[in-house]
Scaffold this motif. Structure first.
Motif, short mmCIF file in Angstrom:
data_model
loop_
_atom_site.label_atom_id
_atom_site.label_comp_id
_atom_site.label_asym_id
_atom_site.label_seq_id
_atom_site.Cartn_x
_atom_site.Cartn_y
_atom_site.Cartn_z
N THR A 91 0.73 -1.28 -0.05
CA THR A 91 0.01 -0.07 0.14
C THR A 91 0.89 1.34 0.05
N MET A 92 2.23 1.30 0.25
CA MET A 92 3.00 2.36 0.29
C MET A 92 2.93 3.25 -1.01
N PRO A 93 3.09 2.46 -2.11
CA PRO A 93 3.41 3.41 -3.21
C PRO A 93 2.10 4.11 -3.88
N PRO A 94 0.99 3.59 -3.56
CA PRO A 94 -0.41 4.52 -3.84
C PRO A 94 -0.47 5.55 -2.76
N LEU A 95 -0.28 5.14 -1.64
CA LEU A 95 -0.47 6.15 -0.51
C LEU A 95 0.68 7.40 -0.62
N PHE A 96 1.70 7.06 -0.80
CA PHE A 96 2.60 8.16 -0.82
C PHE A 96 2.69 8.92 -2.15
N TYR A 97 2.15 7.99 -3.25
CA TYR A 97 2.04 9.00 -4.51
C TYR A 97 0.97 10.18 -4.36
N PHE A 98 -0.05 9.65 -3.72
CA PHE A 98 -1.16 10.30 -3.36
C PHE A 98 -0.76 11.49 -2.49
N ASN A 99 -0.11 11.30 -1.44
CA ASN A 99 0.69 12.42 -0.59
C ASN A 99 1.51 13.43 -1.55
N TYR A 100 2.30 12.93 -2.38
CA TYR A 100 3.01 13.43 -3.01
C TYR A 100 2.10 14.49 -4.22
N LYS A 101 1.37 13.91 -4.52
CA LYS A 101 0.50 14.68 -5.45
C LYS A 101 -0.42 15.95 -4.80
N VAL A 102 -0.94 15.47 -3.44
CA VAL A 102 -1.23 16.42 -2.54
C VAL A 102 -0.48 17.73 -2.28
N GLY A 103 0.92 17.19 -2.00
CA GLY A 103 1.77 18.23 -1.81
C GLY A 103 2.12 19.06 -2.98
N ALA A 104 2.40 18.40 -4.02
CA ALA A 104 2.62 19.23 -5.20
C ALA A 104 1.51 20.20 -5.54
N TRP A 105 0.29 19.66 -5.40
CA TRP A 105 -0.70 20.54 -5.71
C TRP A 105 -0.90 21.99 -4.69
N LEU A 106 -0.72 21.57 -3.54
CA LEU A 106 -0.78 22.52 -2.32
C LEU A 106 0.52 23.53 -2.46
N LEU A 107 1.57 23.01 -2.98
CA LEU A 107 2.89 23.76 -3.26
C LEU A 107 2.77 24.54 -4.53
N ASP A 108 1.90 24.40 -5.21
CA ASP A 108 1.66 24.72 -6.61
C ASP A 108 2.70 24.39 -7.74
N ARG A 109 3.30 23.18 -7.55
CA ARG A 109 4.26 22.58 -8.48
C ARG A 109 3.65 21.65 -9.28
N PRO A 115 7.34 18.11 -1.87
CA PRO A 115 6.08 18.02 -1.94
C PRO A 115 5.51 16.65 -1.21
N LEU A 116 6.42 15.66 -1.16
CA LEU A 116 5.93 14.33 -0.75
C LEU A 116 5.77 14.65 0.99
N TYR A 117 6.65 15.14 1.75
CA TYR A 117 6.56 15.22 3.03
C TYR A 117 5.43 16.32 3.39
N PHE A 118 5.44 17.15 2.72
CA PHE A 118 4.33 18.47 2.94
C PHE A 118 2.86 17.80 2.81
N GLY A 119 2.74 17.19 1.62
CA GLY A 119 1.51 16.33 1.42
C GLY A 119 1.18 15.37 2.42
N SER A 120 2.30 14.68 2.82
CA SER A 120 2.03 13.51 3.86
C SER A 120 1.71 14.13 5.26
N LEU A 121 2.46 15.30 5.52
CA LEU A 121 1.95 15.88 6.88
C LEU A 121 0.40 16.42 6.70
N ILE A 122 0.13 16.91 5.82
CA ILE A 122 -1.55 17.57 5.72
C ILE A 122 -1.95 16.37 5.71
N VAL A 123 -2.05 15.16 4.72
CA VAL A 123 -2.95 14.13 4.68
C VAL A 123 -2.95 13.35 6.01
#
Length: 175
Positions: free
Chosen positions: A89-107, A131-139
């Motif tokens: 489950t790590m790859p989809p979870l962390f990829y989602f977190n990365y996408k959330v972080g990239a979206w929030l950081l406007d990258r 973006p991965l760690y920022f999205g991970s903290l938010i999610v």
């Protein structure tokens, strides 16, 4: 809440205390709240376990265990919940977190091919890591807080239902 289900599958305090590798903790494992299955201890354990399962870091179980001890949460449940993020489950979870972080950081979301090499990791760490760690903290914060509130709600709802059932039985016996 399925209290009996949790009691059946979680290790007993005596069993954990008998593990030689944990003897360095001393009397910490004798704290009763680390083993209780009540609304507060379970809700805190779920908050801690869900939070750490969504943070990409080594030794997630150790961090969850220390937080469970610090916040008097159910220790076994906190550690077990970390395994929601397992190798499958790590790859989809962390990829989602990365996408959330990239979206929030406007990258822009980078399309990359993962390579297990120091060169790739050192080159991609800043571009992907922030973006991965920022999205991970938010999610992780949002998911763990929502799970905490949901468990509190379910537990209270179950207690109210039991009270109503007992009240109905009492009224039927008296009337």
């Amino acid at each position: 809440m399925p209290k009996q289900f949790m009691k059946r599958y979680l290790p007993t305090p005596d069993r954990v205390r008998s593990i030689q590798a944990l003897h360095f903790l001393g009397d910490i494992l004798h704290e009763p709240n680390l083993w209780h299955i009540n609304r507060h201890c379970v809700a805190r354990a779920i908050l801690i376990g869900i939070f750490f399962c969504l943070i990409p870091m080594p030794f997630q179980m150790v961090a969850a265990a220390f937080c469970a001890i610090w916040f008097n949460a159910n220790l076994p449940l906190s550690v077990v919940l970390v395994w929601i993020s397992n190798p499958l489950t790590m790859p989809p979870l962390f990829y989602f977190n990365y996408k959330v972080g990239a979206w929030l950081l406007d990258r822009p979301v980078m399309h990359f091919q993962f390579e297990l090499s120091w060169g790739w990791i050192s080159e991609s760490l800043v571009e992907i890591g922030i973006p991965l760690y920022f999205g991970s903290l938010i999610v992780a914060t949002l998911a763990s807080c929502l799970c905490y509130l949901f468990i509190q709600y379910l537990w209270r709802r179950r207690v109210r239902a039991h009270w109503r059932e007992r009240q109905l039985r009492r009224c039927q016996r008296e009337g």
